[in-house]
Design a protein around this motif. Structure first.
Motif, short mmCIF file in Angstrom:
data_model
loop_
_atom_site.label_atom_id
_atom_site.label_comp_id
_atom_site.label_asym_id
_atom_site.label_seq_id
_atom_site.Cartn_x
_atom_site.Cartn_y
_atom_site.Cartn_z
N ALA A 23 0.91 -1.12 -0.19
CA ALA A 23 0.03 0.06 -0.12
C ALA A 23 0.72 1.40 -0.16
O ALA A 23 0.62 2.37 -0.76
N ALA A 24 2.26 1.18 0.93
CA ALA A 24 2.99 2.09 0.67
C ALA A 24 3.03 2.32 -0.61
O ALA A 24 3.84 3.73 -1.09
N VAL A 25 4.14 1.68 -1.40
CA VAL A 25 4.39 1.40 -2.50
C VAL A 25 3.50 2.19 -3.20
O VAL A 25 4.44 3.21 -4.33
N GLN A 26 2.46 1.30 -3.73
CA GLN A 26 1.20 2.84 -4.24
C GLN A 26 0.79 3.81 -4.12
O GLN A 26 0.24 5.02 -5.59
N SER A 27 1.32 4.25 -2.93
CA SER A 27 0.77 5.63 -2.18
C SER A 27 1.72 6.84 -2.52
O SER A 27 1.58 8.12 -2.98
N LEU A 28 2.80 5.93 -3.05
CA LEU A 28 4.01 6.58 -3.30
C LEU A 28 4.61 6.84 -5.25
O LEU A 28 5.24 7.96 -5.72
N GLY A 29 2.88 5.89 -6.01
CA GLY A 29 3.14 6.38 -6.94
C GLY A 29 3.23 5.21 -8.01
O GLY A 29 4.06 5.41 -8.62
N THR B 19 -5.47 7.04 -11.76
CA THR B 19 -5.03 7.81 -11.11
C THR B 19 -5.77 7.82 -9.89
O THR B 19 -4.81 8.59 -8.80
N ALA B 20 -6.91 6.69 -9.39
CA ALA B 20 -7.33 7.32 -7.74
C ALA B 20 -6.51 6.35 -6.96
O ALA B 20 -6.30 6.15 -6.00
N ARG B 21 -5.88 5.40 -7.15
CA ARG B 21 -5.20 3.62 -6.58
C ARG B 21 -4.29 4.26 -5.46
O ARG B 21 -4.12 4.29 -4.68
N PRO B 22 -3.75 6.14 -5.84
CA PRO B 22 -2.45 5.91 -4.66
C PRO B 22 -2.91 6.81 -3.45
O PRO B 22 -2.77 6.45 -2.73
N MET B 23 -3.72 7.51 -3.71
CA MET B 23 -4.47 8.54 -2.77
C MET B 23 -6.07 7.29 -2.00
O MET B 23 -5.52 6.94 -1.15
N ALA B 24 -6.59 6.08 -2.54
CA ALA B 24 -6.67 5.08 -1.86
C ALA B 24 -5.61 4.24 -0.57
O ALA B 24 -6.04 4.49 0.37
N MET B 25 -4.48 4.06 -1.87
CA MET B 25 -3.54 3.66 -0.74
C MET B 25 -3.38 4.67 0.28
O MET B 25 -2.20 4.27 1.50
#
Length: 281
Positions: free
Chosen positions: A25-31, A247-253
């Protein structure tokens, strides 16, 4: 030492599963997007989260549900434990008190929905008894702004949980201390506040902390019974995750990481307070 090593397999599995999920989740939240193999590293998702008024509204709703649910479970659970303790409840009575503990929360949510919604059982019984003109006149207790349905489900599930924890502490309590306090002229309230409550405080605080962290990060019950706006943080994260726009996936993570971080801060605060309490003479 050998006894502690016995917990190691379960600890490794739990830490590995949770830690791997949190790391992903942290990796995806950072892009980072493992699905597409693309990466655009930045903290833009976190900036978007903290600038969004939806986040702060959801944080308030999550805090309200967790706080009110925990207070209700702590108060009613302690009261129930005291009653069972005074009655010297045996195995059968304790089983009847906590029979619903193995029932999953999602089942409890469906039961609450069938009972307390405006098309549920109580609404139809009130209409049949002439209390309401139509089932729709029944008070909105599900998907309502105050999340009453969520709090009802939490109370149904968590009161026995807290009650059993407090009852376990009371079984180790020396009842002769009550006689000593009463012989010194203490009232019932003073006996409870100054003698009984300190004895059960560690168990009560630990159980309440678990209830709070669960209620704060719970998804299925607020999703089924909670208000649609403002939603809770986990529901907000799910909506962003299920958005067809990747493009909303990083915000979810980012929301998931924030939820885990806030829950971790609560646990850390409790651990520091416990260590500080143990250091006192």
């Amino acid at each position: 030492m050998t006894r502690r090593l016995g917990y190691l397999p379960a600890l490794l599995v739990t830490t590995g599963l949770f830690g791997a999920g949190l790391l992903l989740a942290a990796v995806q939240s950072l892009g980072g997007l493992p699905v597409t193999g693309e990466a655009d590293w930045s903290v833009a998702a976190y900036r978007a989260v903290f600038r969004s008024h939806f986040f702060w509204s959801a944080l308030g709703m999550s805090a309200w549900i967790a706080g009110a649910g925990t207070l209700a479970a702590a108060a009613l659970g302690t009261l129930a434990a005291l009653v069972l303790w005074r009655l010297r409840a045996g195995t059968i009575l304790r089983f009847l008190f906590a029979w619903n503990l193995p029932v999953p929360h999602v089942v409890g949510a469906w039961i609450t929905l069938l009972l307390f919604s405006q098309s549920g059982l109580w609404s139809r019984l009130a209409h049949a008894a002439g209390v309401t003109r139509t089932p729709a006149d029944f008070p909105a207790l599900v998907n309502d702004p105050l999340a009453v349905g969520v709090l009802l489900e939490l109370a149904w599930k968590e009161v026995p949980f807290v009650g059993l924890a407090v009852l376990a502490a009371l079984t180790r309590f020396d009842r002769r201390l009550l006689d000593v306090a009463r012989s010194l002229g203490a009232s019932r309230w003073v006996v409870f506040w100054r003698v009984v409550l300190p004895a059960v405080q560690p168990a009560l605080v630990s159980a309440s902390l678990l209830v709070f962290t669960f209620a704060f990060s719970s998804f299925e019950v607020p999703y089924l019974l909670g208000p649609t706006s403002p939603a809770t943080l986990p529901v907000l994260a799910y909506r962003a995750f299920s958005d067809p726009d990747l493009t909303a996936r990083p915000m979810a993570m980012a929301l998931c990481v924030v939820i885990a971080g806030l829950a971790g801060l609560v646990v850390l605060a409790w651990a520091l307070l416990s260590l500080r309490g143990r250091g006192r003479p």
